[in-house]
Motif scaffolding. Structure first.
Motif, mmCIF file in Angstrom:
data_model
loop_
_atom_site.group_PDB
_atom_site.id
_atom_site.type_symbol
_atom_site.label_atom_id
_atom_site.label_comp_id
_atom_site.label_asym_id
_atom_site.label_seq_id
_atom_site.Cartn_x
_atom_site.Cartn_y
_atom_site.Cartn_z
ATOM 1 N N PHE A 211 -20.581 27.350 -21.700
ATOM 2 C CA PHE A 211 -21.225 28.559 -21.212
ATOM 3 C C PHE A 211 -21.020 28.700 -19.706
ATOM 4 O O PHE A 211 -21.119 27.727 -18.953
ATOM 5 C CB PHE A 211 -22.724 28.532 -21.520
ATOM 6 N N VAL A 212 -20.739 29.930 -19.283
ATOM 7 C CA VAL A 212 -20.684 30.247 -17.861
ATOM 8 C C VAL A 212 -22.064 30.768 -17.476
ATOM 9 O O VAL A 212 -22.517 31.788 -17.995
ATOM 10 C CB VAL A 212 -19.606 31.300 -17.569
ATOM 11 N N MET A 213 -22.748 30.046 -16.567
ATOM 12 C CA MET A 213 -24.139 30.338 -16.241
ATOM 13 C C MET A 213 -24.305 30.571 -14.737
ATOM 14 O O MET A 213 -23.576 29.993 -13.927
ATOM 15 C CB MET A 213 -25.040 29.165 -16.648
ATOM 16 N N ASP A 214 -25.277 31.386 -14.385
ATOM 17 C CA ASP A 214 -25.674 31.524 -12.986
ATOM 18 C C ASP A 214 -26.109 30.153 -12.466
ATOM 19 O O ASP A 214 -26.910 29.462 -13.101
ATOM 20 C CB ASP A 214 -26.825 32.530 -12.871
ATOM 21 N N TYR A 215 -25.585 29.773 -11.324
ATOM 22 C CA TYR A 215 -25.843 28.421 -10.817
ATOM 23 C C TYR A 215 -27.328 28.165 -10.584
ATOM 24 O O TYR A 215 -27.787 27.019 -10.604
ATOM 25 C CB TYR A 215 -25.053 28.187 -9.533
ATOM 26 N N ILE B 247 -20.722 25.848 -17.180
ATOM 27 C CA ILE B 247 -19.949 26.054 -15.956
ATOM 28 C C ILE B 247 -20.778 26.913 -14.994
ATOM 29 O O ILE B 247 -21.036 28.091 -15.276
ATOM 30 C CB ILE B 247 -18.614 26.752 -16.273
ATOM 31 N N PRO B 248 -21.252 26.351 -13.878
ATOM 32 C CA PRO B 248 -22.063 27.139 -12.938
ATOM 33 C C PRO B 248 -21.194 28.117 -12.153
ATOM 34 O O PRO B 248 -20.108 27.783 -11.681
ATOM 35 C CB PRO B 248 -22.673 26.074 -12.020
ATOM 36 N N MET B 249 -21.690 29.346 -12.033
ATOM 37 C CA MET B 249 -20.951 30.389 -11.322
ATOM 38 C C MET B 249 -21.882 31.068 -10.327
ATOM 39 O O MET B 249 -23.060 31.285 -10.615
ATOM 40 C CB MET B 249 -20.369 31.394 -12.310
ATOM 41 N N ALA B 250 -21.343 31.404 -9.164
ATOM 42 C CA ALA B 250 -22.115 32.097 -8.128
ATOM 43 C C ALA B 250 -21.349 33.341 -7.694
ATOM 44 O O ALA B 250 -20.118 33.394 -7.772
ATOM 45 C CB ALA B 250 -22.343 31.175 -6.931
ATOM 46 N N PRO B 251 -22.055 34.387 -7.224
ATOM 47 C CA PRO B 251 -21.365 35.553 -6.671
ATOM 48 C C PRO B 251 -20.521 35.157 -5.458
ATOM 49 O O PRO B 251 -20.849 34.213 -4.731
ATOM 50 C CB PRO B 251 -22.517 36.494 -6.274
ATOM 51 N N VAL C 295 -15.271 29.514 -24.549
ATOM 52 C CA VAL C 295 -15.991 29.794 -23.307
ATOM 53 C C VAL C 295 -16.810 31.057 -23.534
ATOM 54 O O VAL C 295 -16.286 32.066 -24.006
ATOM 55 C CB VAL C 295 -15.024 29.981 -22.122
ATOM 56 N N CYS C 296 -18.100 30.981 -23.210
ATOM 57 C CA CYS C 296 -18.980 32.142 -23.386
ATOM 58 C C CYS C 296 -19.501 32.585 -22.027
ATOM 59 O O CYS C 296 -19.967 31.766 -21.229
ATOM 60 C CB CYS C 296 -20.145 31.798 -24.305
ATOM 61 N N ILE C 297 -19.425 33.882 -21.774
ATOM 62 C CA ILE C 297 -19.921 34.441 -20.519
ATOM 63 C C ILE C 297 -20.795 35.656 -20.838
ATOM 64 O O ILE C 297 -20.530 36.390 -21.802
ATOM 65 C CB ILE C 297 -18.755 34.825 -19.577
#
Length: 660
Positions: A514-518, A536-540, A565-567
């Motif tokens: 999963f792609v998640m907000d950090y 997977i942590p993601m940030a703007p 991969v899920c977003i």
């Protein structure tokens, strides 16, 4: 060649399964003859072993040089020894030859073995009976890889849990019937104890005749039924068999170790055999020395154990919704330890008995019902534990060497069961009581569970997801089979609540990255969950451009490895229940890794316990909280060259519909 159903046939089977129970398999030739063949074999094993064990436990004077306190564990060890010696070769044979032909060969061999057993019973000859025990172990060793490799060739993926549940429950019903028949036959012989025949052989021949005759009849009937097992072509007919058991055993274990989840599942099943062997081999002495009961009470104990594991095995299909639900495995571990520990305390709260109690007298004591309840529940949770693991191994092993993976499992099973017998004998000689052995096993179960679930968090994560969905929600699935069972893909979904990812994780046939907000990783609970799920942590970009770049790289790497991969393209939870505009992150992922996109939508989560009302904290419970009904709908995959941000949002919106 693998004759598993082609995709169209699997779709038809899946559609049919939605409206029919697992019991329909008992009416189909692809399953029924195989089921009854293995049923009769398991029953015959136990008629023989229970008859032998009962005689030497309650009539030890007829057998010279036998210690009745440890003989049950010795019989178990002898039966298991062939699994260590011949499992590797058996796995190769099952991959090379038609499994129906092998089944008939094994059943013919069983007839010859039972002739040896009948002679041993008639003569009260312990060495001859030990030899028969070893040969029955050979019989089961050869049949094991055939048995569990047959199922995934003949059943669709969504039938594996139900099919394994029937086999497991049927096996333990067979154990129960074998126990009853073996015990009754042995008790018949006890009625004439002390009689000396014309040949000078002490004891009656009545029980010996019954035991020998029943074993032969069951072998003959099993051979007859096996003739109806349909052909099952081998996956590797050109395989060259390595007859060196040592090198092939090592090769099989290395083969199994290639897939970490499968290998730890093999260890998990082997541990269950350790636990089961410890309890089953202890029942005679437990009944006689702790419960102060006669041999007939052993049948009651085994009945509760058999009904428990049969109930648990059959419930697996309902609890897992005909899918391979790994969340049931930790649940099984917890129950096995809880009721194993309680059995220890229940065994120390029993009133004294002036003599060995009959079944009626035993059941008339209220304290004994706690013992029976503990045995039933321990075994039921054992069923929750074992069926998903067997189905997982069958579904995730390569068809070309599936039987050898099963052979590796049999090798591990045998080693664990021999270790069980050695531990029990050592503890007994050290003065530890049977309840003490039960407590030791229950505590060891906690240690083993921690060892298995720590390196592969998929088990524990699926357990958390399963508990969540069965506590807060009732989930309806729409076309969830569109989530690919193999190969890379990007999953996209609307973002309604803090548990969206957990719901999707629970309903997916395989792990998802999963792609998640950090910022979610700062939460003590959800952060722990998603870290262990390898999210997977993601940030703007304006907050942390380097983290964003690392997230894209991680997505590309995961997709290159064939993962899902899920977003959540909205990039944030909805505050109103409506779908927010999709952001361009998903398009950047597809630009780097052109793979199919699977649109999904969640309905019914808005307004539930975990949906967001205001602010970045967990919401207050809403009135629909603990009884929310939700839907996960999955759309047709979209080719990467046809995916645009507008089309992706439109697809998700159509799947969600008006319900938020």
């Amino acid at each position: 060649m693998n004759d598993r159903p082609i995709p169209a046939a699997q779709d038809a089977a899946r559609e049919h399964a939605a409206h029919a129970s697992q019991y329909r398999l008992l009416r189909e030739r692809r399953f029924a003859p195989f089921f009854w063949t293995q049923f009769l074999g398991a029953m015959n094993d136990n008629v023989f072993k229970i008859g032998f064990t009962s005689l030497v436990t309650y009539q030890a004077a007829r057998f010279s040089g036998i210690d009745p306190k440890t003989v049950a564990f010795l019989i178990s060890a002898i039966f298991i020894a062939p699994f260590v010696l011949f499992s590797a070769t058996s796995g190769q044979v099952a991959d090379k030859f038609d499994k129906a032909m092998l089944t008939r060969w094994v059943k013919t061999f069983e007839i010859a073995v039972m002739l040896v057993g009948a002679a041993g019973f008639w003569l009260h000859n312990a060495p001859l009976l030990y030899a028969c025990t070893f040969l029955m172990g050979v019989h089961s060793t050869v049949f094991g890889p055939v048995k569990y490799a047959y199922l995934p060739q003949k059943l669709a993926t969504d039938e594996l849990v139900g099919g394994n549940g029937l086999v497991e429950s049927g096996t333990f019903v067979a154990i129960l019937l074998g126990t009853i028949v073996g015990g009754v036959a042995a008790a018949t012989g006890a009625s004439d104890a002390g009689v000396v025949g014309a040949a000078g052989i002490a004891g009656t021949s009545t029980g010996a005749v019954w035991l020998g005759a029943v074993c032969l009849v069951l072998a003959l009937v099993g051979r007859t039924v096996s003739a109806f097992v349909p052909p099952c072509p081998p996956p590797q007919p050109g395989l060259r068999i390595n007859w060196n058991p040592v090198s092939e055993t090592w090769r099989n274990l290395r083969l199994a170790h290639g897939n970490r989840t499968v290998f730890l599942s093999l260890l998990g099943i082997s541990w269950l055999w350790f636990v089961g062997a410890t309890f089953l081999a202890s029942f005679f002495n437990f009944a006689k020395d702790v419960l102060m009961a006669d041999a007939d009470v052993v049948t009651v104990l085994l009945a509760m154990f058999s009904f428990g594991i049969g109930t648990g095995s059959l419930l697996c299909e309902r609890l897992s919704r005909r899918r391979i639900e790994l969340g049931l495995v930790p649940l099984g571990s917890i129950g096995m330890s809880v009721f194993g520990i309680d059995l220890f305390f229940a065994s120390h709260a029993l009133p004294a008995a002036p003599h060995l109690l009959s079944v009626g007298e035993f059941l008339g004591v209220a304290a004994h019902w706690r013992v029976l309840a503990d045995l039933f529940l321990l075994a039921m949770f054992g069923g929750f534990y074992s069926v998903p693991l067997y189905a997982l191994i069958q579904s995730r092993s390569e068809p070309s060497h599936r039987a050898r993976i099963i052979a590796a499992n049999n090798i591990l099973n045998s080693l664990f069961m021999i270790a069980s017998a050695m531990m029990a004998m050592a503890l007994t000689r050290a003065g530890v009581s049977i309840p003490g052995i039960f407590l030791t096993t229950a505590l060891l179960n906690i240690v083993v569970a921690a060892y298995i679930y720590t390196p592969v968090p998929e088990f524990l994560l699926r357990f958390i997801a399963w508990v969540l969905l069965h506590t807060f929600y009732r989930v309806r699935l729409v076309n969830v089979e569109r989530i690919p069972v193999e190969g890379p893909a990007v999953l996209i979904c609307n973002h309604v609540s803090y548990v969206d990812a957990i719901v999707i994780m629970a309903e997916s046939p395989r792990p998802i990255r999963f792609v998640m907000d950090y910022q979610i990783f700062r939460h003590p609970f959800f952060g722990w969950v998603f870290r262990h799920a390898k999210a997977i942590p993601m940030a703007p970009a304006h907050e942390d451009a380097a983290r964003l770049a690392r997230a894209y790289d991680a997505c590309a790497e995961a997709l290159a490895d064939g993962e899902l991969v899920c977003i959540f393209p909205e990039g944030k939870l909805t505050k109103t229940g409506d779908i927010n505009p999709f952001r361009h992150g998903v398009m950047e992922i597809l630009r780097r890794s052109p793979v199919p996109v699977v649109p999904m939508a969640l309905r019914g989560l808005w307004g539930s316990v975990f949906s967001r009302q205001s602010g970045p904290v967990l919401p207050r419970p809403r009135r629909r909280g603990l009884t929310s009904r939700l839907t996960l709908a999955v759309g047709e995959p979209i080719a990467p060259d046809e995916a645009t941000l507008e089309r992706l949002q439109e697809s998700v919106a159509d799947l969600r519909g008006a319900r938020r």
